[in-house]
Enzyme design. Structure first.
Site, PDB file in Angstrom:
ATOM      1  N   SER A   1      35.579 -26.611  13.498  1.00  0.00           N
ATOM      2  CA  SER A   1      36.005 -26.228  12.148  1.00  0.00           C
ATOM      3  C   SER A   1      35.755 -24.756  11.881  1.00  0.00           C
ATOM      4  CB  SER A   1      35.293 -27.082  11.094  1.00  0.00           C
ATOM      5  OG  SER A   1      33.884 -27.024  11.264  1.00  0.00           O
TER       6      SER A   1
ATOM      7  N   HIS B   1      27.249 -26.494  12.880  1.00  0.00           N
ATOM      8  CA  HIS B   1      26.806 -25.666  14.000  1.00  0.00           C
ATOM      9  C   HIS B   1      25.339 -25.971  14.309  1.00  0.00           C
ATOM     10  CE1 HIS B   1      30.521 -23.679  13.778  1.00  0.00           C
ATOM     11  NE2 HIS B   1      30.171 -22.493  13.315  1.00  0.00           N
TER      12      HIS B   1
ATOM     13  N   ARG C   1      53.640 -18.647   1.942  1.00  0.00           N
ATOM     14  CA  ARG C   1      53.951 -19.957   2.512  1.00  0.00           C
ATOM     15  C   ARG C   1      53.327 -21.090   1.701  1.00  0.00           C
ATOM     16  NH1 ARG C   1      52.091 -17.185   6.838  1.00  0.00           N
ATOM     17  NH2 ARG C   1      50.218 -18.486   6.911  1.00  0.00           N
ATOM     18  N   SER C   2      52.159 -20.839   1.122  1.00  0.00           N
ATOM     19  CA  SER C   2      51.442 -21.883   0.389  1.00  0.00           C
ATOM     20  C   SER C   2      51.634 -21.800  -1.112  1.00  0.00           C
ATOM     21  CB  SER C   2      49.939 -21.796   0.709  1.00  0.00           C
ATOM     22  OG  SER C   2      49.699 -22.001   2.077  1.00  0.00           O
TER      23      SER C   2
ATOM     24  N   VAL D   1      37.915 -23.465   4.195  1.00  0.00           N
ATOM     25  CA  VAL D   1      36.811 -22.853   3.453  1.00  0.00           C
ATOM     26  C   VAL D   1      37.173 -22.679   1.987  1.00  0.00           C
ATOM     27  CG1 VAL D   1      35.382 -20.786   3.214  1.00  0.00           C
ATOM     28  CG2 VAL D   1      35.867 -21.696   5.483  1.00  0.00           C
TER      29      VAL D   1
ATOM     30  N   ASN E   1      28.675 -25.534   8.813  1.00  0.00           N
ATOM     31  CA  ASN E   1      29.247 -24.196   8.936  1.00  0.00           C
ATOM     32  C   ASN E   1      30.271 -23.875   7.853  1.00  0.00           C
ATOM     33  OD1 ASN E   1      30.598 -26.278  10.678  1.00  0.00           O
ATOM     34  ND2 ASN E   1      32.172 -24.701  10.772  1.00  0.00           N
TER      35      ASN E   1
ATOM     36  N   CYS F   1      29.006 -17.427  10.089  1.00  0.00           N
ATOM     37  CA  CYS F   1      28.372 -18.724   9.818  1.00  0.00           C
ATOM     38  C   CYS F   1      27.145 -18.973  10.689  1.00  0.00           C
ATOM     39  CB  CYS F   1      29.392 -19.841  10.002  1.00  0.00           C
ATOM     40  SG  CYS F   1      30.368 -19.722  11.520  1.00  0.00           S
TER      41      CYS F   1
END
Length: 344
Positions: free
Chosen positions: A161, A246, A42-43, A17, A319, A131
Protein backbone atom coordinates in the site's frame (compact mmCIF):
# COMPACT_ATOMS: atom_id res chain seq x y z
CA UNK A 1 -8.27 30.61 13.81
CA UNK A 2 -11.48 31.92 12.29
CA UNK A 3 -14.41 31.92 14.69
CA UNK A 4 -16.49 29.86 12.25
CA UNK A 5 -13.73 27.31 11.59
CA UNK A 6 -11.19 26.66 8.86
CA UNK A 7 -11.50 25.93 5.18
CA UNK A 8 -9.44 22.82 4.48
CA UNK A 9 -8.46 21.32 1.14
CA UNK A 10 -7.44 17.70 0.63
CA UNK A 11 -5.46 17.44 -2.61
CA UNK A 12 -5.34 13.92 -3.95
CA UNK A 13 -8.58 13.13 -2.14
CA UNK A 14 -9.46 10.08 -4.26
CA UNK A 15 -6.20 8.25 -3.51
CA UNK A 16 -5.59 5.75 -0.72
CA UNK A 17 -3.95 8.34 1.57
CA UNK A 18 -6.34 11.14 0.64
CA UNK A 19 -9.36 9.08 1.63
CA UNK A 20 -7.80 8.26 4.99
CA UNK A 21 -6.95 11.94 5.49
CA UNK A 22 -10.67 12.68 5.20
CA UNK A 23 -11.45 9.89 7.69
CA UNK A 24 -8.88 11.14 10.20
CA UNK A 25 -10.03 14.76 9.92
CA UNK A 26 -13.54 13.57 10.74
CA UNK A 27 -12.53 11.15 13.51
CA UNK A 28 -10.42 13.75 15.32
CA UNK A 29 -13.01 16.53 14.89
CA UNK A 30 -10.54 18.87 13.25
CA UNK A 31 -11.99 22.41 13.40
CA UNK A 32 -12.96 22.64 9.74
CA UNK A 33 -15.99 24.65 8.69
CA UNK A 34 -15.58 23.29 5.18
CA UNK A 35 -13.55 20.50 3.61
CA UNK A 36 -12.95 20.63 -0.14
CA UNK A 37 -11.62 17.56 -1.97
CA UNK A 38 -9.38 18.11 -4.99
CA UNK A 39 -7.90 15.67 -7.50
CA UNK A 40 -6.82 15.54 -11.13
CA UNK A 41 -9.20 16.19 -14.01
CA UNK A 42 -9.69 12.42 -14.35
CA UNK A 43 -11.29 12.20 -10.91
CA UNK A 44 -13.12 15.53 -10.91
CA UNK A 45 -16.86 15.03 -10.51
CA UNK A 46 -16.52 11.80 -8.51
CA UNK A 47 -17.41 11.77 -4.82
CA UNK A 48 -15.63 11.02 -1.53
CA UNK A 49 -17.09 10.61 1.95
CA UNK A 50 -16.56 13.03 4.83
CA UNK A 51 -18.57 12.81 8.07
CA UNK A 52 -21.20 10.70 6.37
CA UNK A 53 -21.70 13.17 3.51
CA UNK A 54 -20.73 12.77 -0.12
CA UNK A 55 -18.44 15.56 -1.31
CA UNK A 56 -17.93 16.24 -5.00
CA UNK A 57 -14.29 16.21 -6.05
CA UNK A 58 -13.04 19.35 -7.79
CA UNK A 59 -10.22 19.58 -10.30
CA UNK A 60 -7.03 20.99 -8.81
CA UNK A 61 -6.14 24.19 -10.64
CA UNK A 62 -3.71 27.05 -10.19
CA UNK A 63 -6.42 29.30 -8.75
CA UNK A 64 -7.94 26.68 -6.42
CA UNK A 65 -6.53 28.04 -3.16
CA UNK A 66 -8.28 31.40 -2.80
CA UNK A 67 -9.98 31.47 0.61
CA UNK A 68 -8.47 28.17 1.77
CA UNK A 69 -6.59 28.15 5.09
CA UNK A 70 -4.96 24.71 5.00
CA UNK A 71 -4.19 22.18 2.27
CA UNK A 72 -3.21 18.58 2.91
CA UNK A 73 -1.40 17.27 -0.17
CA UNK A 74 -1.11 13.63 -1.15
CA UNK A 75 -1.03 13.84 -4.92
CA UNK A 76 2.57 13.03 -5.84
CA UNK A 77 5.78 15.00 -6.02
CA UNK A 78 5.17 16.65 -9.38
CA UNK A 79 1.79 17.96 -8.29
CA UNK A 80 3.24 19.25 -5.03
CA UNK A 81 6.13 20.98 -6.76
CA UNK A 82 3.71 22.82 -9.02
CA UNK A 83 0.81 23.61 -6.69
CA UNK A 84 2.25 23.91 -3.16
CA UNK A 85 4.06 27.23 -3.88
CA UNK A 86 0.87 28.56 -5.50
CA UNK A 87 -1.10 27.62 -2.40
CA UNK A 88 1.40 29.28 -0.07
CA UNK A 89 1.41 32.40 -2.24
CA UNK A 90 -2.38 32.52 -1.85
CA UNK A 91 -1.98 32.44 1.95
CA UNK A 92 -2.79 28.75 2.36
CA UNK A 93 -0.52 26.62 4.57
CA UNK A 94 0.47 23.34 2.92
CA UNK A 95 1.25 20.03 4.64
CA UNK A 96 2.75 17.93 1.86
CA UNK A 97 2.98 14.15 1.91
CA UNK A 98 5.30 13.75 -1.09
CA UNK A 99 9.09 13.76 -1.08
CA UNK A 100 9.23 17.05 -3.00
CA UNK A 101 10.00 19.36 -0.06
CA UNK A 102 11.41 17.06 2.61
CA UNK A 103 15.05 18.00 2.23
CA UNK A 104 14.43 21.62 1.30
CA UNK A 105 16.24 23.62 4.02
CA UNK A 106 13.41 26.18 3.99
CA UNK A 107 10.75 23.57 4.80
CA UNK A 108 10.33 21.90 8.20
CA UNK A 109 10.15 18.09 8.13
CA UNK A 110 7.93 17.24 11.06
CA UNK A 111 6.74 14.34 13.18
CA UNK A 112 4.61 15.94 15.93
CA UNK A 113 5.78 13.55 18.66
CA UNK A 114 9.41 14.31 17.79
CA UNK A 115 10.02 17.87 16.55
CA UNK A 116 6.88 20.05 16.69
CA UNK A 117 9.10 23.05 17.51
CA UNK A 118 10.32 23.07 13.90
CA UNK A 119 6.87 24.24 12.80
CA UNK A 120 7.74 27.68 14.19
CA UNK A 121 9.97 28.48 11.19
CA UNK A 122 7.70 27.31 8.37
CA UNK A 123 7.22 29.64 5.41
CA UNK A 124 4.00 28.13 4.13
CA UNK A 125 5.05 24.58 3.20
CA UNK A 126 5.62 21.80 5.74
CA UNK A 127 6.82 18.36 4.68
CA UNK A 128 5.41 15.07 5.95
CA UNK A 129 8.27 12.53 6.21
CA UNK A 130 8.56 9.15 4.54
CA UNK A 131 6.28 6.55 6.13
CA UNK A 132 9.10 4.24 7.19
CA UNK A 133 11.05 7.13 8.71
CA UNK A 134 8.07 8.39 10.72
CA UNK A 135 7.47 5.21 12.69
CA UNK A 136 11.18 4.72 13.36
CA UNK A 137 11.81 8.20 14.77
CA UNK A 138 8.66 8.08 16.93
CA UNK A 139 10.19 5.07 18.69
CA UNK A 140 13.81 6.27 18.71
CA UNK A 141 13.42 9.90 19.79
CA UNK A 142 12.79 9.07 23.50
CA UNK A 143 15.91 6.90 23.48
CA UNK A 144 17.97 9.60 21.79
CA UNK A 145 16.80 12.13 24.38
CA UNK A 146 17.70 9.78 27.23
CA UNK A 147 21.12 8.42 26.27
CA UNK A 148 21.87 9.57 22.72
CA UNK A 149 21.95 7.44 19.57
CA UNK A 150 25.22 7.12 17.67
CA UNK A 151 24.28 4.63 14.95
CA UNK A 152 21.14 3.12 13.42
CA UNK A 153 20.97 0.00 11.24
CA UNK A 154 17.45 -0.52 9.91
CA UNK A 155 15.93 -3.15 7.65
CA UNK A 156 12.33 -2.56 6.59
CA UNK A 157 9.55 -4.91 5.52
CA UNK A 158 7.16 -2.58 3.73
CA UNK A 159 3.58 -3.19 2.62
CA UNK A 160 2.49 -2.73 -0.97
CA UNK A 161 0.00 0.00 0.00
CA UNK A 162 3.03 2.26 0.31
CA UNK A 163 3.15 2.23 -3.50
CA UNK A 164 -0.56 2.94 -3.94
CA UNK A 165 -3.83 1.37 -5.03
CA UNK A 166 -2.41 -0.20 -8.19
CA UNK A 167 0.15 -2.10 -6.10
CA UNK A 168 -2.57 -3.40 -3.78
CA UNK A 169 -4.50 -4.63 -6.81
CA UNK A 170 -1.38 -6.19 -8.34
CA UNK A 171 -0.67 -8.26 -5.22
CA UNK A 172 -4.31 -9.35 -4.93
CA UNK A 173 -4.46 -10.33 -8.60
CA UNK A 174 -1.17 -12.24 -8.48
CA UNK A 175 -2.23 -14.20 -5.40
CA UNK A 176 -5.53 -15.11 -7.06
CA UNK A 177 -3.79 -16.29 -10.22
CA UNK A 178 -1.33 -18.40 -8.23
CA UNK A 179 -4.06 -20.07 -6.19
CA UNK A 180 -5.84 -20.95 -9.42
CA UNK A 181 -2.74 -22.47 -11.01
CA UNK A 182 -2.39 -19.68 -13.56
CA UNK A 183 1.18 -18.70 -12.76
CA UNK A 184 2.06 -18.20 -16.43
CA UNK A 185 -0.49 -15.39 -16.63
CA UNK A 186 1.12 -13.30 -13.90
CA UNK A 187 2.46 -9.92 -14.99
CA UNK A 188 4.61 -7.56 -12.91
CA UNK A 189 3.57 -4.04 -13.87
CA UNK A 190 3.93 -1.99 -10.69
CA UNK A 191 7.04 -3.76 -9.41
CA UNK A 192 10.07 -5.05 -11.35
CA UNK A 193 9.34 -8.64 -10.25
CA UNK A 194 6.41 -10.66 -8.93
CA UNK A 195 5.48 -9.49 -5.41
CA UNK A 196 3.13 -12.36 -4.48
CA UNK A 197 4.93 -14.78 -2.13
CA UNK A 198 8.16 -12.90 -2.71
CA UNK A 199 10.32 -10.18 -1.13
CA UNK A 200 11.86 -7.42 -3.24
CA UNK A 201 15.00 -5.75 -1.82
CA UNK A 202 14.29 -2.67 -3.90
CA UNK A 203 11.99 0.24 -3.05
CA UNK A 204 12.23 3.10 -5.54
CA UNK A 205 15.17 3.46 -7.93
CA UNK A 206 18.82 2.63 -7.32
CA UNK A 207 21.22 5.53 -6.90
CA UNK A 208 24.91 5.80 -7.82
CA UNK A 209 25.94 4.45 -4.39
CA UNK A 210 23.83 1.28 -4.97
CA UNK A 211 21.41 2.29 -2.21
CA UNK A 212 17.83 2.91 -3.27
CA UNK A 213 16.18 6.29 -3.08
CA UNK A 214 13.95 4.98 -0.27
CA UNK A 215 16.99 3.93 1.75
CA UNK A 216 18.63 7.32 1.42
CA UNK A 217 15.35 9.00 2.38
CA UNK A 218 15.54 7.18 5.69
CA UNK A 219 19.16 8.19 6.17
CA UNK A 220 18.72 11.88 5.43
CA UNK A 221 15.25 12.40 6.87
CA UNK A 222 16.17 10.79 10.20
CA UNK A 223 19.01 13.24 10.73
CA UNK A 224 16.86 16.24 9.81
CA UNK A 225 13.92 15.26 12.01
CA UNK A 226 16.10 14.34 14.99
CA UNK A 227 18.11 17.53 14.51
CA UNK A 228 21.40 15.65 14.75
CA UNK A 229 23.68 15.12 11.74
CA UNK A 230 26.10 13.09 13.85
CA UNK A 231 23.78 10.05 13.90
CA UNK A 232 25.07 7.42 11.49
CA UNK A 233 22.24 5.68 9.64
CA UNK A 234 22.26 2.80 7.17
CA UNK A 235 19.14 1.22 5.72
CA UNK A 236 17.96 -1.70 3.62
CA UNK A 237 14.35 -1.36 2.49
CA UNK A 238 12.36 -4.38 1.33
CA UNK A 239 8.89 -4.67 -0.22
CA UNK A 240 6.93 -7.65 1.14
CA UNK A 241 3.58 -9.20 0.15
CA UNK A 242 1.58 -7.50 2.91
CA UNK A 243 -1.26 -5.11 2.12
CA UNK A 244 -1.02 -2.69 5.06
CA UNK A 245 1.56 -2.07 7.79
CA UNK A 246 5.31 -1.51 7.61
CA UNK A 247 7.61 -3.52 9.90
CA UNK A 248 11.19 -2.65 10.76
CA UNK A 249 14.11 -4.39 12.41
CA UNK A 250 16.17 -1.64 14.04
CA UNK A 251 19.56 -2.02 15.68
CA UNK A 252 20.96 1.01 17.50
CA UNK A 253 24.18 1.91 19.24
CA UNK A 254 23.55 4.37 22.05
CA UNK A 255 25.83 6.91 23.69
CA UNK A 256 25.08 5.63 27.19
CA UNK A 257 23.93 2.33 28.61
CA UNK A 258 20.19 1.58 28.41
CA UNK A 259 19.03 -1.89 29.39
CA UNK A 260 16.17 -3.63 27.61
CA UNK A 261 14.05 -3.28 30.76
CA UNK A 262 14.80 0.44 30.96
CA UNK A 263 14.01 0.83 27.27
CA UNK A 264 10.63 -0.88 27.67
CA UNK A 265 9.77 1.40 30.58
CA UNK A 266 10.89 4.48 28.66
CA UNK A 267 8.92 3.65 25.52
CA UNK A 268 5.83 2.68 27.52
CA UNK A 269 5.57 6.37 28.50
CA UNK A 270 6.41 7.78 25.06
CA UNK A 271 3.73 9.64 23.08
CA UNK A 272 2.38 7.69 20.12
CA UNK A 273 4.13 4.46 21.14
CA UNK A 274 2.58 1.21 22.32
CA UNK A 275 4.89 -1.50 23.65
CA UNK A 276 3.93 -5.11 22.86
CA UNK A 277 6.81 -7.14 24.21
CA UNK A 278 6.39 -10.44 26.01
CA UNK A 279 8.35 -13.13 24.13
CA UNK A 280 7.38 -15.92 26.56
CA UNK A 281 3.75 -15.38 25.57
CA UNK A 282 4.62 -14.82 21.90
CA UNK A 283 3.50 -11.21 22.14
CA UNK A 284 5.19 -8.87 19.69
CA UNK A 285 3.92 -6.35 17.11
CA UNK A 286 2.68 -7.55 13.75
CA UNK A 287 1.36 -5.72 10.72
CA UNK A 288 -2.13 -7.08 11.39
CA UNK A 289 -2.02 -5.43 14.84
CA UNK A 290 -1.13 -2.05 13.41
CA UNK A 291 -3.67 -1.89 10.58
CA UNK A 292 -6.13 0.92 11.27
CA UNK A 293 -4.32 1.97 14.44
CA UNK A 294 -2.76 5.34 15.24
CA UNK A 295 0.06 4.13 17.48
CA UNK A 296 3.53 2.95 16.56
CA UNK A 297 4.06 -0.52 18.06
CA UNK A 298 7.41 -1.63 19.48
CA UNK A 299 8.52 -5.07 20.67
CA UNK A 300 11.36 -7.62 20.60
CA UNK A 301 13.36 -5.12 22.69
CA UNK A 302 16.63 -6.78 23.62
CA UNK A 303 20.25 -5.91 24.19
CA UNK A 304 22.83 -6.42 21.47
CA UNK A 305 25.73 -8.11 23.25
CA UNK A 306 28.12 -7.61 20.31
CA UNK A 307 28.67 -3.95 21.30
CA UNK A 308 28.78 -2.12 24.63
CA UNK A 309 25.63 -0.05 24.21
CA UNK A 310 23.42 -1.81 21.70
CA UNK A 311 19.71 -2.48 21.43
CA UNK A 312 17.48 -4.29 18.94
CA UNK A 313 13.87 -3.26 18.39
CA UNK A 314 11.01 -4.38 16.16
CA UNK A 315 8.83 -1.43 15.08
CA UNK A 316 5.47 -1.70 13.29
CA UNK A 317 2.91 0.91 12.18
CA UNK A 318 0.09 1.43 9.71
CA UNK A 319 1.89 3.13 6.84
CA UNK A 320 -1.24 4.80 5.47
CA UNK A 321 -2.38 6.18 8.84
CA UNK A 322 0.62 7.14 10.97
CA UNK A 323 2.94 6.93 8.00
CA UNK A 324 0.95 9.48 6.01
CA UNK A 325 -2.60 10.67 6.75
CA UNK A 326 -2.55 10.82 10.55
CA UNK A 327 0.85 12.47 10.76
CA UNK A 328 -0.32 15.18 8.35
CA UNK A 329 -3.46 15.85 10.39
CA UNK A 330 -1.43 15.90 13.62
CA UNK A 331 0.81 18.53 12.03
CA UNK A 332 -2.31 20.55 11.19
CA UNK A 333 -3.52 20.21 14.78
CA UNK A 334 -0.18 21.47 16.07
CA UNK A 335 -0.32 24.43 13.72
CA UNK A 336 -3.70 25.39 15.19
CA UNK A 337 -2.53 24.74 18.77
CA UNK A 338 0.63 26.84 18.28
CA UNK A 339 -1.20 29.58 16.35
CA UNK A 340 0.98 29.00 13.30
CA UNK A 341 -1.68 28.39 10.69
CA UNK A 342 -0.68 31.32 8.51
CA UNK A 343 1.89 32.04 5.83
CA UNK A 344 4.54 34.47 7.14
Amino acid sequence: MKKDGLVVAVCGATGAVGRVMLEVLAERNFPAAEVIPFASSRSAGSTVTYKGRELTVRELKEDSFAGIDLALFSAGGGTSEKFAPLAAKAGCVVVDNSSAWRMDPACPLVVPEVNPHDLAWHKGIIANPNCSTIQMVVALKPIHDAVGIRRIVVSTYQAVSGTGQKAIEELANQVQLMFNGRVDEIEAKVYPHRIAFNCLPQIDVFLDNDYTKEEMKMVNETKKIMGDDSIRVTATTVRVPVFFGHSESVNIETGGKLTAKECRALLSQAPGVRVLDNPSERIYPMAIDAQGQDDTFVGRIREDDTIDNGLNLWIVADNIRKGAALNAVQIAEKLVEMDLLRVP
